[in-house]
Design an enzyme around this catalytic site. Sequence first.
Site, PDB file in Angstrom:
ATOM      1  N   LYS A 155       0.364  -1.393   0.109  1.00 49.45           N
ATOM      2  CA  LYS A 155      -0.234  -0.375  -0.536  1.00 49.45           C
ATOM      3  C   LYS A 155       0.716   1.235  -0.219  1.00 49.45           C
ATOM      4  O   LYS A 155       1.921   1.401   0.544  1.00 49.45           O
ATOM      5  CB  LYS A 155      -1.006  -0.128   1.164  1.00 49.45           C
ATOM      6  N   GLU A 187     -19.428  -4.863  11.155  1.00 51.31           N
ATOM      7  CA  GLU A 187     -20.225  -3.298  12.521  1.00 51.31           C
ATOM      8  C   GLU A 187     -20.903  -4.295  12.418  1.00 51.31           C
ATOM      9  O   GLU A 187     -21.699  -4.240  14.177  1.00 51.31           O
ATOM     10  CB  GLU A 187     -20.431  -2.704  10.848  1.00 51.31           C
ATOM     11  N   ARG A 222     -25.212  -0.980   8.838  1.00 50.92           N
ATOM     12  CA  ARG A 222     -24.832  -2.331   8.068  1.00 50.92           C
ATOM     13  C   ARG A 222     -24.972  -3.089   9.485  1.00 50.92           C
ATOM     14  O   ARG A 222     -25.029  -4.317   9.849  1.00 50.92           O
ATOM     15  CB  ARG A 222     -23.146  -2.553   7.604  1.00 50.92           C
TER      16      ARG A 222
END
Length: 625
Positions: free
Chosen positions: A281, A369, A397
């Site tokens: 990344k 979540e 969610r």
Amino acid sequence: MLMNIEEIKGPEDIKTMSVKELEALSSDIRKFLIASIAKTGGHLSSNLGVVELTVALHYVFDSPRDKIIFDVGHQSYVHKILTGRAPAFKTLRQFKGLSGFQKRAESIHDPWEAGHSSTALSAALGMAVSRDLNHEDYCVVPVVGDAAMVGGLSIEALNEIGSEQRNMVIIFNDNNMSISQNVGALNETFTRLRTSKPYNDLKQDISGALSTSKAGESVLNVMRNVKNTVKKNISTNSFFTELNLDYIGPVDGHDIKSLIKTLKIAKKHRGPIVVHVITKKGKGYSFAENDTSGKWHGVSQFNIETGEVLNRLPENHCSWSEIIANTVCDLAKTNDHIVTLTPAMISGSKLEKFFSLYPERAFDCGIAEEHAAVFAASLANAGQRPFLAIYSSFMQRAYDQLNHEMARMDLPVVIGIDRCGLVGEDGATHHGIFDIQLLRALPNFILCEPKDGEEAQQLLYTGFNQQHPFAIRYPRGSNVYQKVSEYQSIPIGSWTRWRFNQESKAIVITYGCDVDRVISKASINEIPITVINARFFKPLDIEMLKECAQTKLPVIVYETDILSGGLSSAILEICNDLGINMPLVRIGIKDHFVEHGSLPQLRKVEKIDLTTLFNKITELIHHAD
């Protein structure tokens, strides 16, 4: 420069390039991304990490016939460049400009759109099944990161994909990062896969398996032999093979030659196969590459040479996230039952300090979540005082868990609803404009929003000193912050008012940062109105509503969230049920999804800006006179 990036019309432009030319192109794309995002802001690190991978995908597969689906979609910038959208990058995330995510209306190369993680595998299965039902022949290629792979939705999808056995190439983009460092047992499993014997070392074995196959023999049989060869050389049983998915990897995600070879094999494979790709990344930009905090995941404008962010907070200001996080830390000093949870958003919700001070009381649940909500509810049930920090858009969610586990059992979880309201450039998938209507419907919930940093501290203190689910919403942006000298509980459901006197010609009921904005504008322009700070959406201040009705003045409810089910809806319901005669003028977001753009632009377009409000106030006052 090998090719002018802005002259790329589509993936066909790179099909005849050599590996060296593709490598040079990747280098140019990386430079283009850094220069462009420095001016517009956007998701930098994730896109720098997938440059070679995306180039290889478009070299091997044939978009738009083949369906390439990027999980979340914020790492699709390279995909956009290779599908002819580089000239539009100067408009990235700007109003009416290029979206920061895949968007079907933007290009035929975007078969799916998402702003939340872990949806790509389910979407890919739907496309693969539809393809087979229609007797079509194309490849489905979901690209899923390691953080998203551990999400519950991804696991559910993998379970059925392993059962269905539809042709599919799953790209497991493994950079060992979410927005910040990954956590959890599955991450440890992936770590063992990362350190296993790399696929590059096995290419001779695979080449041998292919060369010994009989002429005309199906690639399926070849790949079964290849799979056995690969599995023998992996140091641990693959998580994926246990789910009945073939697996190749790990592959260097920045080695285009290896990527192309691997993807060509995977493309011919029958059934679902996982290609495990190791990427870095932030690759190619030192500030992003060395970042472990998540600072460079999504950035505003910055100086390329120094890495300095150009947008600075005003003096004495802190982000709303930091105001809330600092207060939780302060309250935790004297209350050792306060624990903190977040679904993979430690840095976004500014919880680094709490995790550092109280590591045994801090829990990063990963991109999960639903689990985080139940975990928090269970902690409350067992006597702890959990604080669950979660973005408004992501909280949706976990709605079932907020309902059944938290509200139904009336458990005292304090929820910090971060990024409420319009969030700007991330657009429709990230605007936090639905949480009021969602939580208002749930019994036992208390829902509030502070107008400033001081009220935020007192409301948070109030939340930890009552026995019901308590949600405090706060927007993206900043406010003045100074630690209060003394904490005081605020009466639940109470509102405050400014200039409630005989000179008032109208009443404005509003909430959050807009309270002081409306007061300031009314004061400067000497407009005779009363402003009510409706800091609680549930319960409402019924007595103050009755007093407003008795004045017979015109009343405007000024909302900056979706109107349906919002504050004005709640007021109308109460007035109807109690027989309170108080006609309202409602200003808020109509029944639609809001696109991306700057906050001032979106407020103006949605007609929730202060100019619209004060034009309406002037109209009502003149009409009353």
